[in-house]
Design an enzyme around this catalytic site. Structure first.
Site, PDB file in Angstrom:
ATOM      1  N   CYS A 111      33.871  43.907  32.147  1.00 36.77           N
ATOM      2  CA  CYS A 111      33.005  42.726  32.159  1.00 36.77           C
ATOM      3  C   CYS A 111      31.525  43.135  32.227  1.00 36.77           C
ATOM      4  CB  CYS A 111      33.400  41.808  33.304  1.00 36.77           C
ATOM      5  SG  CYS A 111      32.682  40.150  33.217  1.00 36.77           S
ATOM      6  N   ALA A 112      30.807  42.714  33.256  1.00 33.44           N
ATOM      7  CA  ALA A 112      29.390  43.051  33.373  1.00 33.44           C
ATOM      8  C   ALA A 112      29.169  44.426  33.976  1.00 33.44           C
ATOM      9  CB  ALA A 112      28.677  41.996  34.223  1.00 33.44           C
TER      10      ALA A 112
END
Length: 349
Positions: A111-112
């Site tokens: 994800c991030a």
């Protein structure tokens, strides 16, 4: 003659922090432990109890600061906002990862976390990598962004987000143990990746409630963490008021694969908040058996059913909670392994 000894389990470090995405943490923990890995869930803060995204509370195994001297076969960073940035700003974690990478260790992020943690430390320079589409632009020029669910490049494994957490976790199992172990796990978990596969709904009904939906999710020791946390995560994303209630002697519940989930309330208190718009029961064989023996929960479910309100169960909870108490009497379908809930009716396909 010397006795043969089994190999030591692979050691995995998975740090969590305020703002960590629940699905991205719980699914890798669950699947890696299914594969036999020794997973240490470490708090990157100053306390073992960590409230991650959507109000999910996890009791870590250790503080990250106490893990600095240990060696690991794999270090996995979950994403989340602001969890990924919080991990990226953790000097202790950066130091652990730098030493791990210098030794040629396997490392991963989803994800991030690939852009906001690994790439910010220069640990993806020269690699192909992926991440959540909202954060891919944060990659520096030294990282080649790839549009794929999971990217394995050398010792770096990256993934895109919550929906691909299963694929990401299985890629980690393959790197640690090989494809045979992946096939073994996916068969038991009923994982399907066939193109065009879709689920057919039986007994379709329209669910209605006034205002914010109020949902009860009971937990017992041995409940399946992936099933419980994924449900809580998804419903709270939809702004439902989800109450996680422990049927044990305290708030701390140890799930099927060792994740320590801290409930919001005890079931006694949750019962005082009835009625609910939905009651959903997670699986996990040991936990489902305990939930099925909980008279207070069974009473709540029966009153809920009498009011013609929707309820559901997944995995072992169908057979050990709903079925023994006559809560599947309107079910349709044929025998099988996976379970679907539609209003008051459930069926095993």
């Amino acid at each position: 003659m010397a006795m043969a000894t089994s190999p030591s389990p692979k050691k995995v470090l998975l740090p969590i922090v305020a703002g960590t995405e629940p699905i991205e943490a719980s699914i890798p923990i669950d699947i890696l432990r299914r594969a036999g890995a020794d997973v240490t869930v470490a708090s990157a803060g100053d306390a073992l109890l960590v409230e991650i995204m959507y109000g999910v509370k996890i009791l870590a195994d250790e503080l990250l600061a106490d893990c600095a001297a240990a060696s690991y076969d794999l270090i996995v960073l979950p994403g989340g906002v602001p969890g990924a940035a919080n991990l990226g700003g953790c000097a202790t974690l950066e130091g652990i990862l730098r030493k791990h990478v210098e030794k040629g260790g396997l490392y991963a992020a989803i994800c991030a976390a690939p852009p906001l943690a690994l790439a910010s430390w220069g640990l993806l320079d020269g690699h192909k990598a992926t991440g959540h589409p909202w954060f891919v632009e944060k990659f520096p020029p030294e990282v080649t962004a790839v549009d794929a669910n999971v990217v394995v490049d050398g010792n770096a494994v990256t993934g895109t987000g919550p929906a691909t957490s299963m694929e990401f976790a299985l890629a980690l199992v393959e790197q640690l143990y090989g494809k045979e172990k992946v096939e073994q796990i996916t068969k038991l978990m009923l994982v399907r990746y066939e193109g065009g596969y879709s689920m057919k709904e039986l007994n379709s009904v329209q669910w209605h409630c006034s205002g914010t939906p109020k949902v009860l999710l009971p937990l017992a020791n041995g409940s399946e963490e992936m099933e419980a946390i994924t449900i809580v995560d998804a419903l709270r994303r939809a702004n439902a008021d989800v109450i996680v209630a422990s049927v044990e002697d305290g708030f701390d519940v140890t799930a099927r694969y060792g994740t320590r989930i801290v409930a919001d309330v005890m079931l006694d208190e949750a019962a005082d908040r009835a009625p609910f718009d939905l009651i959903i029961v997670p699986g996990g064989l040991p936990g489902a058996k305990t939930l099925g023996r909980c008279e207070q929960l069974v009473t709540l479910l029966k009153k809920h059913a009498e009011a013609n309100k929707p309820y559901g169960a997944i995995g072992a909870a169908t057979a050990h909670v709903l079925e023994p108490h006559g809560l599947l009497k309107d079910a349709a379908g044929q025998e099988g392994d996976d379970v679907r809930i539609h209003g008051r009716a459930a069926r095993r396909r």
